[in-house]
Design a protein around this motif. Structure first.
Motif, PDB file in Angstrom:
ATOM      1  N   UNK A   1       0.853  -1.195   0.000  1.00 41.97           N
ATOM      2  CA  UNK A   1       0.000   0.000   0.000  1.00 41.97           C
ATOM      3  C   UNK A   1       0.887   1.242   0.000  1.00 41.97           C
ATOM      4  N   UNK A   2       0.581   2.169  -0.888  1.00 48.42           N
ATOM      5  CA  UNK A   2       1.275   3.459  -0.885  1.00 48.42           C
ATOM      6  C   UNK A   2       0.265   4.545  -0.558  1.00 48.42           C
ATOM      7  N   UNK A   3       0.697   5.508   0.252  1.00 47.24           N
ATOM      8  CA  UNK A   3      -0.193   6.588   0.685  1.00 47.24           C
ATOM      9  C   UNK A   3       0.467   7.936   0.455  1.00 47.24           C
ATOM     10  N   UNK A   4      -0.337   8.864   0.013  1.00 49.23           N
ATOM     11  CA  UNK A   4       0.093  10.254  -0.098  1.00 49.23           C
ATOM     12  C   UNK A   4      -0.804  11.092   0.793  1.00 49.23           C
ATOM     13  N   UNK A   5      -0.171  11.839   1.708  1.00 52.99           N
ATOM     14  CA  UNK A   5      -0.942  12.608   2.673  1.00 52.99           C
ATOM     15  C   UNK A   5      -0.576  14.089   2.614  1.00 52.99           C
ATOM     16  N   UNK A   6      -1.477  14.901   3.138  1.00 53.55           N
ATOM     17  CA  UNK A   6      -1.250  16.342   3.162  1.00 53.55           C
ATOM     18  C   UNK A   6      -0.107  16.666   4.115  1.00 53.55           C
TER      19      UNK A   6
END
Length: 906
Positions: A567-572
């Motif tokens: 899983x890859x996540x991009x967050x603020x």
């Protein structure tokens, strides 16, 4: 007289009378008998003419007609330079071209030209000549003709204007000089007969190509108004003609304006004839309305003994000139240049492998004569590169082989840019099929033989598109050699070099995090092959963004699961809200097959698993349908647990394409998290930093994104540091040295550092390939820039280590200039909005300097506020300038706080 053959006696007498009258022969003339005898003898002859039905005649009566014919007549292109056309009609031009084609007229024959731009080669003609210059100012103007000339002046500038005619020029000079031949000038050098054992001397005829040599009075000289030349030079007619010649017969034919020059030689500089006297004629053209009476070139010209054209013929040594024309060694220069290129490559010299002599010939050839004229030279050049490549592969000198492939790619792409013989679409599928048989991973001599075989098929048609496609194959081969130089040819899964450790407890999560980085100086010198061919040095700073460590990875073993969840996540970066996520389930080996595609989902995580040894690359390609479970249990040291699962999550708080090293630093976090979880000891030799740095470098080669080592050094190692790599050390070895900042220096940096996301992702991979191509050319500006990058890294460390924060702003700005040169003017590395912003902020003393992070083209912009100003002050000025119309509105701009991070990966 021949017209009177077999005619009546009366007709004979009247014809004889007219004949004698034309020659002013009367009854009192002493030679009347001789003229009568000549007429009588010729009258006995019968004259026959043979008309050739398809014959053609083209009259060349003047110098400019000859020059135009040799350029236009050799042209088989639609375009002909206006400078060569004068007032000729299109039909006259067509006759020239048709006649030139029928007699096989070409623009290059028996010629070697190097160091001159090829852009105008199709508009100039060179026959039986050698012209060599390495000066950037050298040029051959459109419509010019050079014949029987030997001008080997590697350290001099040779500037030949438009519509010039040069013949028999001799210059073999290693010293520095500048020869400027104005447009429209005819320059011919001829050897004079020796007298009394004197040293060799030459007459140098110099006239304008349009000068009428027998007109009275003289209207032009050297292509300029005669009276104007006299006025500006202070010359008088007595300086040009002998007093015994009356004004009514003074013409260029008998003007003593052509100097006698002597062959001279000096130690180390070679032998040559000094043509610097021409500078005063150049000044006539370039320095309008300036008095030239004190010109050194004019004084030199006046001091020389001179002859007129009428005197030259009886003094010229025709046999010596014929010998000179036969002895011009253009072929030897080709062999010498190719030998020089081989030596440059084999001895790892930082000099350009210059094939401009090939391009000069190709660009001057038509499609009709390309095969007979250009192809043999292209083939000879390629065989030279093949020879070096075979030797390098055999000796396992993979760095040399990599440079050869890139050099060959550049040569062929330059060739394809010039030619477009086959305008049909290339059969790209057929080429891809041929190329697919080339196994880059197990590269050996048979692989190289296959590449040569494919290239020969590509060059059968000389189709430009096919050549460009093949260049991609060569660049892939070069990349394969780079990988070998990084991995020491041991493959890319280097887990065997690490030790085992105890894996984590099932269900326990390993959390790894790291700061981002700002590169202060030296970037691009860290990129293979630059870093091991030249030696690299990079200064950078680990930073928190909005007081957060923005790059993170989590890993855990799960009981009761199956396979691997990625899983890859991009967050603020502000509130850590989830912006985007991607999830992939790995159940079979096929699910890992796209690990090398950086655009595939979770590619970084897949490549990390392959790198750490979950499966071999061969297993994926040969047994793709096999279940992942057996490989997973062995990888995690849990072969007795059937219901085992592995969960890996990566997270970034940085904007996509920030240029702050996100993907590389994240790769380090992922590798560390997985290794800790499954029991792989990365710091087995007590050097975790260098191990993880090299691991990320290998990971990126596996992922095919390439790139250097500065990103992982920048974020995985805390604070200020200098990363270096030694030249010609293979496999590539990196070192990193930290420099603790004094508290007051750190405090000032935190106040003055400015970070803003430009709203546009950086263009790393596209710019990277451009940099690699430019590096392969080894031009002077690239070599100077790379030296500046390495020096700048050391200067930045020295400045901050000494507490001189202001100097860092200068370092950042100089670094930005260097990065732009490395990428190239047309690379898009500097968006107009950023260029405008940096200029306005600098002019208004708001910042001390700044640079786009990473490769450029977008991403984050790092700046240093002027002393006494803060990041808030910079932002306030920009907002005010946008409202006031000084700056354009920056859509997508996002400001972030930025501070030094003392700790690296945790």
């Amino acid at each position: 007289a021949m017209q009177t053959g077999s005619t009546s006696l009366n007709h004979f007498d009247s014809s004889l009378r007219r004949y004698l009258e034309k020659r002013c022969v009367d009854d009192a003339s002493e030679n009347k008998a001789q003229w009568q005898w000549l007429f009588s003898e010729f009258s006995k002859l019968k004259l026959f003419t043979c008309a050739i039905p398809t014959g053609s005649f083209f009259h060349l009566g003047t110098t400019w007609e000859l020059a135009d014919f040799l350029t236009i007549g050799a042209s088989h292109f639609e375009e002909v330079p206006e400078i060569a056309l004068r007032n000729d009609t299109s039909s006259h031009k067509q006759r020239m071209r048709s006649f030139g084609n029928s007699i096989g007229l070409v623009r290059r024959s028996g010629t070697f030209i190097s160091g001159f731009p090829t852009e105008t080669s199709r508009y100039s003609t060179a026959l039986n000549s050698v012209l060599v210059s390495k000066s950037t100012g050298s040029a051959i103007g459109e419509g010019s003709v050079i014949e029987h000339s030997f001008m080997n002046c590697p350290n001099s500038t040779i500037e030949i204007g438009e519509r010039c005619l040069l013949s028999g020029i001799r210059m073999n000079f290693n010293g520095c000089s500048s020869i400027h031949i104005p447009s429209g000038l005819c320059l011919q050098m001829l050897p004079l007969k020796k007298s009394n054992g004197k040293k060799k001397s030459y007459i140098c005829i110099c006239l304008g190509v349009d000068d009428p040599i027998k007109d009275v009075p003289v209207k032009t000289i050297f292509g300029m108004d005669f009276q104007c030349v006299l006025q500006r030079s202070g010359l008088t007619e007595s300086d040009i003609w002998d007093e015994i010649i009356p004004s009514s017969r003074r013409m260029l034919w008998n003007a003593k304006i052509h100097p006698i020059l002597h062959h001279s030689s000096s130690k180390g500089d070679g032998s040559h004839v000094d043509l610097t006297y021409l500078n005063w004629i150049h000044e006539l053209y370039t320095q309008n309305d300036i008095d030239l009476k004190s010109s050194s070139g004019l004084k030199h010209w006046k001091s020389l003994r001179k002859l007129s054209i009428s005197e030259i013929r009886e003094n010229v040594d025709a046999s010596a000139e014929a010998l000179h024309r036969r002895s011009i060694p253009s072929g030897k220069f080709v062999e010498s240049r190719l030998s020089e290129i081989s030596e440059i490559l084999m001895n790892r010299k930082h000099e350009p492998c210059n094939f401009d002599f090939v391009f000069d010939l190709v660009s001057s050839s038509s499609s009709e004569n390309m095969s007979s004229i250009s192809r043999p030279l292209v083939s000879q050049s390629l065989r030279t590169l093949d020879s070096v490549a075979f030797k390098a592969i055999k000796e396992k000198s993979y760095d040399i082989a990599g440079r050869v492939f890139m050099t060959m790619s550049l040569m062929l792409s330059d060739l394809a840019t010039i030619i477009c013989i086959d305008k049909k679409q290339s059969n790209k599928n057929e080429l891809l099929k041929l190329s697919s048989d080339i196994n880059m991973e197990s590269f050996d001599l048979s692989t190289l033989e296959l590449i040569v075989s494919v290239r020969k098929k590509v060059l059968i048609s000389y189709n430009a598109q096919s050549i460009f496609c093949f260049c991609e194959v060569l660049e892939t081969a070069s990349s394969a050699m780079t990988k070998r130089c990084i991995s020491a040819n041991k493959g890319f899964c280097l887990v065997h070099s690490y030790s085992d450790s105890k894996p984590t407890i099932l269900g326990e999560t390993v959390l790894v995090s790291a700061p981002a980085r700002i590169d202060l100086a030296g970037g691009w010198s860290d990129t293979p092959p630059l870093s091991y061919e030249f030696g690299g040095a990079v200064a950078n700073l680990a930073v928190l963004v909005n007081s957060k460590r923005p790059l993170r990875a989590k890993c855990r073993l799960i009981k009761g699961g199956q396979g691997i969840l990625l899983r890859t996540e991009s967050k603020s970066p502000i509130d850590e809200q989830l912006l985007e996520s991607t999830e992939v389930k790995i159940s079979t080996l096929n699910d890992l097959a796209d690990f090398h595609n950086p655009h595939s989902d979770c590619a970084l995580l897949k490549s990390a698993l392959v790198y750490l040894g979950l499966v071999s690359i061969d297993s994926i390609s040969q047994d793709g349908s096999h279940c992942i479970q057996s490989y997973l249990k062995k990888f995690c040291r849990r072969e007795n647990v059937d219901d085992l699962g592995l969960e890996i999550i990566s997270c970034s708080l940085l904007p996509t394409g920030s240029g702050m090293g996100g993907s590389s630093i994240l790769g380090g976090c992922v590798i560390t998290a997985i290794a800790k979880c499954v029991g792989i000891l990365l710091d087995c030799n007590g050097d975790f930093s260098n191990n993880i740095i090299h691991s990320v470098l290998m990971l990126e080669q596996l992922l095919t994104t390439g790139g250097g080592w500065q990103d992982q050094i920048g974020g995985l190692v805390g604070g200020l540091k200098l990363g270096t790599a030694d030249v010609n050390v293979i496999p590539l070895q990196t070192r990193v040295k930290q420099f603790p900042l004094a508290p007051e220096t750190k405090r000032e940096l935190n106040e003055r550092l400015v970070l803003v996301f430009t709203g546009k992702p950086r263009l790393a991979k596209n710019i990277l390939q451009n940099v690699l191509r430019r590096w392969a050319r080894r031009t002077n500006d690239i070599m100077r820039t790379l030296e500046g990058l390495v020096k700048g890294a050391h200067d930045a460390i020295e400045s901050l280590n000494g507490g001189d924060v202001d100097a860092i702003g200068t370092c950042m700005s100089e670094y930005w200039q260097h990065k732009k040169v490395m990428a190239g003017v047309d690379s898009g590395v500097e968006p107009d909005s950023i260029k405008k912003l940096l200029a306005v902020l600098t002019e208004n003393n708001v910042i001390s300097g700044g640079t786009l992070c990473g490769a450029g083209g977008g991403g984050c912009l790092a700046m240093l506020a002027k002393k006494g100003k803060s990041a808030d002050d910079v932002r306030a000025f920009v907002d005010k300038s946008v409202v006031g119309g000084i700056l354009p509105s920056f859509h997508g701009f996002c400001w972030h706080s930025c501070e030094v991070a003392e700790d690296g990966i945790e």
